[in-house]
Design a protein around this motif. Structure first.
Motif, PDB file in Angstrom:
ATOM      1  N   VAL A 112      53.813  39.469  40.477  1.00 28.11           N
ATOM      2  CA  VAL A 112      54.382  40.478  39.578  1.00 28.11           C
ATOM      3  C   VAL A 112      53.951  40.175  38.147  1.00 28.11           C
ATOM      4  N   THR A 113      53.289  41.121  37.508  1.00 30.57           N
ATOM      5  CA  THR A 113      52.965  40.931  36.100  1.00 30.57           C
ATOM      6  C   THR A 113      54.143  41.373  35.232  1.00 30.57           C
ATOM      7  N   GLY A 147      47.767  45.632  35.316  1.00 29.55           N
ATOM      8  CA  GLY A 147      47.362  45.831  36.694  1.00 29.55           C
ATOM      9  C   GLY A 147      46.823  44.564  37.319  1.00 29.55           C
ATOM     10  N   CYS A 148      46.996  44.425  38.639  1.00 33.21           N
ATOM     11  CA  CYS A 148      46.519  43.224  39.319  1.00 33.21           C
ATOM     12  C   CYS A 148      46.188  43.540  40.771  1.00 33.21           C
ATOM     13  N   CYS A 149      45.357  42.692  41.372  1.00 31.45           N
ATOM     14  CA  CYS A 149      45.038  42.790  42.798  1.00 31.45           C
ATOM     15  C   CYS A 149      44.443  41.473  43.239  1.00 31.45           C
ATOM     16  N   LEU A 150      44.484  41.198  44.532  1.00 26.40           N
ATOM     17  CA  LEU A 150      43.855  40.008  45.068  1.00 26.40           C
ATOM     18  C   LEU A 150      42.391  40.267  45.388  1.00 26.40           C
ATOM     19  N   VAL A 159      43.570  40.141  37.161  1.00 23.36           N
ATOM     20  CA  VAL A 159      44.605  40.691  36.295  1.00 23.36           C
ATOM     21  C   VAL A 159      43.962  41.364  35.086  1.00 23.36           C
ATOM     22  N   VAL A 160      44.434  42.558  34.767  1.00 22.67           N
ATOM     23  CA  VAL A 160      44.041  43.232  33.534  1.00 22.67           C
ATOM     24  C   VAL A 160      44.904  42.686  32.396  1.00 22.67           C
ATOM     25  N   GLU A 161      44.258  42.152  31.371  1.00 17.83           N
ATOM     26  CA  GLU A 161      44.952  41.758  30.144  1.00 17.83           C
ATOM     27  C   GLU A 161      44.726  42.865  29.120  1.00 17.83           C
ATOM     28  N   PRO A 192      42.647  48.852  28.656  1.00 18.39           N
ATOM     29  CA  PRO A 192      42.657  48.908  30.112  1.00 18.39           C
ATOM     30  C   PRO A 192      44.060  48.675  30.653  1.00 18.39           C
ATOM     31  N   ASP A 193      44.324  49.235  31.834  1.00 25.75           N
ATOM     32  CA  ASP A 193      45.681  49.219  32.373  1.00 25.75           C
ATOM     33  C   ASP A 193      45.698  48.808  33.849  1.00 25.75           C
ATOM     34  N   GLY A 194      45.278  49.700  34.754  1.00 30.80           N
ATOM     35  CA  GLY A 194      45.355  49.431  36.186  1.00 30.80           C
ATOM     36  C   GLY A 194      44.000  49.129  36.787  1.00 30.80           C
ATOM     37  N   ILE A 195      44.015  48.519  37.993  1.00 30.18           N
ATOM     38  CA  ILE A 195      42.769  48.106  38.635  1.00 30.18           C
ATOM     39  C   ILE A 195      42.824  48.388  40.129  1.00 30.18           C
ATOM     40  N   ALA A 196      41.667  48.778  40.684  1.00 29.75           N
ATOM     41  CA  ALA A 196      41.486  48.915  42.130  1.00 29.75           C
ATOM     42  C   ALA A 196      40.156  48.276  42.477  1.00 29.75           C
ATOM     43  N   LEU A 197      40.130  47.548  43.575  1.00 30.62           N
ATOM     44  CA  LEU A 197      38.944  46.788  43.967  1.00 30.62           C
ATOM     45  C   LEU A 197      38.314  47.396  45.212  1.00 30.62           C
ATOM     46  N   ALA A 198      36.998  47.620  45.143  1.00 36.18           N
ATOM     47  CA  ALA A 198      36.264  48.138  46.297  1.00 36.18           C
ATOM     48  C   ALA A 198      35.889  46.991  47.235  1.00 36.18           C
TER      49      ALA A 198
END
Length: 278
Positions: A112-113, A147-150, A159-161, A192-198
């Motif tokens: 959780v960020t 935003g964050c993702c593994l 993590v987006v800072e 920048p805010d959110g992230i999605a990983l391909a």
């Protein structure tokens, strides 16, 4: 590119978070604490409302929504039947201030960020164990973590800072501890805010300002993928998520508006870890 955007739902209350659910619906949050589920036909079902203000949301394998509720300063747990409970409010020494985004690991622990105060560099990342115990995982991603993702391997948290205009990589040690922070890409000129990983490692990063979505190649090269100087097709596209049976489309939120839009991503998304209680 903007003419390729398709509106998949409208009439939402300034949705920031967006996620794909195991039931084949798109989930989103609202600024009065609403949790929405959106069918393939665009029908919007309001599952619940906490009365707070939803930021990022994550859906587990049972269809339970874990929502960063800024208004209630907690991670709220919302079942498919609309039952609302507090999943985490931080620790006694570090109560959550600005819960912004969450991501599950393989075992079911939830990262959780907590963005903290803009400009103060006092952000944190919490880890909520499968037993519900919350700990401060790291305080070294302090620049308004968002935003964050593994990673695909599950060996690091991206993590987006936001205030430092970058995406960082935080290794997850064999003992679960956070490792040294590594900067992956500089996104100055935006917030920048959110992230999605391909699946291939390409990152898509939504922005609070300007109305832009970045595409970052696996080698770290950033390009402006979508940009709307008028703020019409994109209106504060804070969060992005891969959706569809093949995870081949990118859903984009609209914090400044009332809709969720989607576009063919060109690469399939990395399936998110979605633990199930069952």
């Amino acid at each position: 590119m903007l003419d390729r955007l398709e509106t998949i739902a409208t009439g939402l209350d300034h949705p920031e978070g967006v996620a794909w659910g195991p039931d084949g619906r798109v989930y989103a949050g609202g600024e009065a604490g609403q949790v929405y589920a959106i069918g393939t036909d665009g029908e919007v079902d309001q599952v619940a409302s906490t009365g707070g203000f939803m930021y990022g949301i994550t859906v587990d394998g049972d269809g339970t929504v874990f929502a960063c509720d800024f208004g209630r300063a907690e991670v709220a747990r919302v079942t498919g039947r609309g039952e609302i409970s507090t999943y985490s409010s931080g620790t006694p020494d570090h109560p959550i201030r600005v819960p912004n985004f969450t991501a599950f690991d393989e075992a079911g622990a939830l990262y959780v960020t907590d963005s903290g105060t803009w400009g103060a560099d006092d952000g944190l990342v919490f880890r909520v164990g499968v037993d519900g115990a919350t700990d401060v995982w790291t305080d070294r991603v302090a620049g308004f973590p968002n935003g964050c993702c593994l990673t695909a391997e599950g060996d690091a948290l991206l993590v987006v800072e936001s205030s430092r205009r970058r995406v960082v990589r935080v290794p997850i040690g064999a003992d679960g501890a956070a490792g040294a922070v590594e900067s992956l890409v500089d996104l100055h000129g935006s917030q920048p805010d959110g992230i999605a990983l391909a699946a291939d490692g390409t990152m898509f990063v939504g922005c609070y300002r300007p109305d832009r979505v970045w595409r970052v190649e696996p080698d770290g090269r950033p390009e402006v993928w979508l940009d709307d100087p008028d703020g019409v097709a994109l209106n504060q596209p804070a969060n992005v998520a891969f959706i569809g049976a093949g995870l081949d489309r990118l859903a984009i939120s609209s914090l400044g508006g009332w809709s969720i839009v989607a576009i063919e991503a060109g690469v399939p998304g990395l399936p998110l870890r979605s633990p199930s209680a069952g």
